[in-house]
Design an enzyme around this catalytic site. Structure first.
Site, mmCIF file in Angstrom:
data_model
loop_
_atom_site.group_PDB
_atom_site.id
_atom_site.type_symbol
_atom_site.label_atom_id
_atom_site.label_comp_id
_atom_site.label_asym_id
_atom_site.label_seq_id
_atom_site.Cartn_x
_atom_site.Cartn_y
_atom_site.Cartn_z
ATOM 1 N N GLU A 94 0.815 -1.201 0.000
ATOM 2 C CA GLU A 94 0.000 0.000 0.000
ATOM 3 C C GLU A 94 0.848 1.248 0.000
ATOM 4 O OE1 GLU A 94 -3.791 -1.936 2.262
ATOM 5 O OE2 GLU A 94 -2.431 -0.659 3.374
ATOM 6 N N CYS A 141 3.277 8.545 1.057
ATOM 7 C CA CYS A 141 3.923 7.613 1.984
ATOM 8 C C CYS A 141 4.092 6.282 1.254
ATOM 9 C CB CYS A 141 3.009 7.471 3.202
ATOM 10 S SG CYS A 141 3.579 6.282 4.399
ATOM 11 N N CYS A 148 7.426 -6.735 7.603
ATOM 12 C CA CYS A 148 8.654 -6.178 8.180
ATOM 13 C C CYS A 148 9.236 -7.176 9.174
ATOM 14 C CB CYS A 148 8.350 -4.857 8.885
ATOM 15 S SG CYS A 148 9.833 -4.062 9.567
ATOM 16 N N CYS A 152 8.115 -4.813 15.744
ATOM 17 C CA CYS A 152 7.553 -3.886 16.737
ATOM 18 C C CYS A 152 6.102 -4.289 17.024
ATOM 19 C CB CYS A 152 7.602 -2.447 16.225
ATOM 20 S SG CYS A 152 9.250 -1.957 15.669
ATOM 21 N N CYS A 155 2.834 -2.432 15.647
ATOM 22 C CA CYS A 155 2.796 -2.155 14.216
ATOM 23 C C CYS A 155 2.288 -3.370 13.438
ATOM 24 C CB CYS A 155 4.198 -1.785 13.743
ATOM 25 S SG CYS A 155 4.346 -1.657 11.950
ATOM 26 N N CYS A 372 -0.141 6.663 8.006
ATOM 27 C CA CYS A 372 1.194 6.120 7.732
ATOM 28 C C CYS A 372 1.605 5.162 8.831
ATOM 29 C CB CYS A 372 2.218 7.242 7.678
ATOM 30 S SG CYS A 372 2.285 8.052 6.100
HETATM 31 N N1 SAH Z 1 10.102 0.923 9.558
HETATM 32 C C1 SAH Z 1 10.228 2.321 9.557
HETATM 33 C C2 SAH Z 1 9.251 3.027 8.649
HETATM 34 C C3 SAH Z 1 7.857 2.498 8.581
HETATM 35 S S1 SAH Z 1 6.896 2.685 10.049
HETATM 36 C C4 SAH Z 1 10.127 2.863 10.964
HETATM 37 O O1 SAH Z 1 9.770 2.121 11.859
HETATM 38 O O2 SAH Z 1 10.462 4.027 11.156
HETATM 39 C C5 SAH Z 1 6.547 4.427 10.041
HETATM 40 C C6 SAH Z 1 6.152 4.987 11.385
HETATM 41 O O3 SAH Z 1 4.856 4.538 11.779
HETATM 42 C C7 SAH Z 1 7.092 4.578 12.498
HETATM 43 O O4 SAH Z 1 7.426 5.678 13.303
HETATM 44 C C8 SAH Z 1 6.251 3.578 13.243
HETATM 45 O O5 SAH Z 1 6.676 3.440 14.566
HETATM 46 C C9 SAH Z 1 4.889 4.166 13.131
HETATM 47 N N2 SAH Z 1 3.820 3.219 13.434
HETATM 48 C C10 SAH Z 1 3.759 1.919 13.112
HETATM 49 N N3 SAH Z 1 2.611 1.361 13.565
HETATM 50 C C11 SAH Z 1 1.942 2.349 14.187
HETATM 51 C C12 SAH Z 1 0.700 2.404 14.861
HETATM 52 N N4 SAH Z 1 -0.075 1.335 14.996
HETATM 53 N N5 SAH Z 1 0.325 3.591 15.375
HETATM 54 C C13 SAH Z 1 1.085 4.686 15.232
HETATM 55 N N6 SAH Z 1 2.266 4.685 14.617
HETATM 56 C C14 SAH Z 1 2.699 3.529 14.099
HETATM 57 FE FE1 SF4 Z 2 8.906 -2.441 10.912
HETATM 58 FE FE2 SF4 Z 2 6.647 -1.453 11.827
HETATM 59 FE FE3 SF4 Z 2 8.787 -1.484 13.405
HETATM 60 FE FE4 SF4 Z 2 8.702 0.211 11.286
HETATM 61 S S1 SF4 Z 2 7.389 0.235 13.106
HETATM 62 S S2 SF4 Z 2 10.399 -1.139 11.927
HETATM 63 S S3 SF4 Z 2 7.517 -1.052 9.845
HETATM 64 S S4 SF4 Z 2 7.730 -3.300 12.601
#
Ligand code: SAH
Ligand code: SF4
Length: 389
Positions: A94, A141, A148, A152, A155, A372
């Site tokens: 996406e 975005c 991934c 995390c 996420c 995003c």
């Molecule tokens: N992997 C990279 C980029 C993609 S995630 C990273 O982690 O920076 C982009 C942003 O979205 C990151 O700051 C991540 O922590 C945040 N993010 C992911 N899942 C989220 C959620 N459920 N609510 C709010 N922010 C989220």
């Molecule tokens: Fe990967 Fe999501 Fe963590 Fe970004 S926030 S590094 S996309 S698991």
């Protein structure tokens, strides 16, 4: 050594020169082909009318037109559009288009939109004050992986795990498609690598896509308007800084100011703890007057304590940063969630009082789960879906 040949969309002009010269084509065709693809966004060789027919056939045989197929567009109440794209192997990714109107009074919205460095927008404000029609600036975005590997827990991509890396043609291809979908009066201003995946875990393709998107013969995005967001892969932060001279805007997903809290939220912290990460940020060859964006997803009961905000203020002292607070968007696979609004405000207040630029990012496109970093994954259904066209 590469095992598979580069996809045509992933080739830079100098690589076209080499491959076309080997085929006996004249030297200027390299620039023409690159411009067709990246400046004009044309992926159908049949439409490349100034190229010889044999070359057009060759490009078709190389699979030029088959990178990403738009499957669906979800439009949110606030104008956010989420594009669901199918890859050649059937996987889906996406990308999100986030429009924001420029002009006086729009700063709050701008700050909320994305972590891109927008420090030089005074020119637009001056134009708007002089009576020019406001333009709609769009931030796109984009994703770099299917899923991934970083794991995390808050996420959706992390919970899904890594399915595969994207190729540079699939990363840059999202922008070619996004640009083609812009509406009347819209302009693509910023690209943020904040969709699915960890861009620096797919370093080669990410770096190549950056070269494609910022190439003067192509889309020609300004490097400062392209932001790579990372969870903190320390060696690759250094590599990005060295390869692009610090010109690419950097966003760091910090999410905690002490190792224990951060490791609980982000497993990568066990490999590259905070002192290592902060050292990498200090060493990043940031141009003067530019700042690193710190992303901080606020998760209720995990990292939202005012004491953590005070630790964060201390941790970041002396670094040129701005801080984006993002109340966590709930995901199906986790019971974690955002703090109450007052708690978010209190966290922000600590940082503002400590002298930081600190914004709470407005949640955009919630009704289609298009915010995003919170993209609907792997066929999971958004809560509300309104298909366009
Ligand atoms: N992997 C990279 C980029 C993609 S995630 C990273 O982690 O920076 C982009 C942003 O979205 C990151 O700051 C991540 O922590 C945040 N993010 C992911 N899942 C989220 C959620 N459920 N609510 C709010 N922010 C989220
Ligand atoms: Fe990967 Fe999501 Fe963590 Fe970004 S926030 S590094 S996309 S698991």
């Amino acid at each position: 050594m590469r095992s598979t040949p580069l996809h045509p969309v992933a080739r830079l002009p100098e690589e076209w020169s080499a491959s076309l010269a080997a085929r006996g084509e004249r030297s200027f065709t390299a620039k023409q082909v690159f411009q067709w693809i990246h400046r004009r966004g044309v992926l159908d060789p049949a439409a490349m009318t100034n190229l010889p027919a044999r070359l057009r056939e060759h490009l078709a045989a190389e699979g030029l037109g088959e990178v990403l197929t738009p499957e669906r567009v979800h439009r949110s109440e606030d104008g956010t559009r989420k594009l669901l794209l199918r890859l050649r192997d059937g996987a889906t990714i996406e990308t999100v288009l986030l429009p924001s109107v420029s002009g006086p009074g729009s700063h709050a919205q701008l700050d909320a939109d994305a972590a891109a460095a927008l420090d030089d927008d005074e020119d637009d404000d001056a134009a708007a004050e002089a009576g020019a029609a406001p333009r709609v600036r769009v931030t796109q975005c984009i994703s770099t992986q299917v899923g991934c590997a970083m794991g995390c827990g808050f996420c959706a991509s992390g919970v899904a795990g890594l399915k595969r890396h994207l190729g540079a043609e699939e990363i840059a291809g999202q922008v070619l498609l996004g640009r083609a979908m812009l509406e009347e009066g819209e302009e693509l201003r910023n690209v943020v690598y904040m969709g699915m995946g960890e861009p620096l875990h797919n370093y080669e393709a990410t770096a190549r896509s950056l070269r494609l998107l910022t190439h003067p013969e192509g889309i020609n995005l300004s490097t400062r308007r392209v932001t790579v967001s990372t969870s903190g892969l320390v060696p690759e932060i250094a590599r990005l800084g060295a390869d692009f001279g610090g010109q690419i805007a950097l966003a760091i997903s910090l999410h905690a100011a002490d190792d224990e809290t951060r490791s609980a939220l982000m497993p990568i912290n066990r490999k590259h703890p905070l002192d290592e990460l902060l050292a990498a940020l200090r060493a990043y060859p940031l141009p003067r007057r530019r700042r690193i964006t710190i992303e901080y997803t606020l998760v209720a009961g995990q990292n939202d304590d005012p004491a953590e905000a005070r630790r964060l203020a201390k941790l970041l002292r002396g670094l040129p940063v701005k801080i984006n607070l993002i109340p966590m968007n709930p995901i199906e696979a986790s019971s974690l969630g955002p703090p109450a609004q007052e708690r978010v405000a209190a966290f922000q207040e600590v940082l503002t009082q400590a002298g930081y630029s600190c914004f709470v990012r407005r949640r955009r496109g919630d009704d289609v789960s298009a915010a995003c970093g919170q993209l609907v994954l792997l066929g999971a259904k958004p809560k509300v879906r309104r298909a366009l066209g």
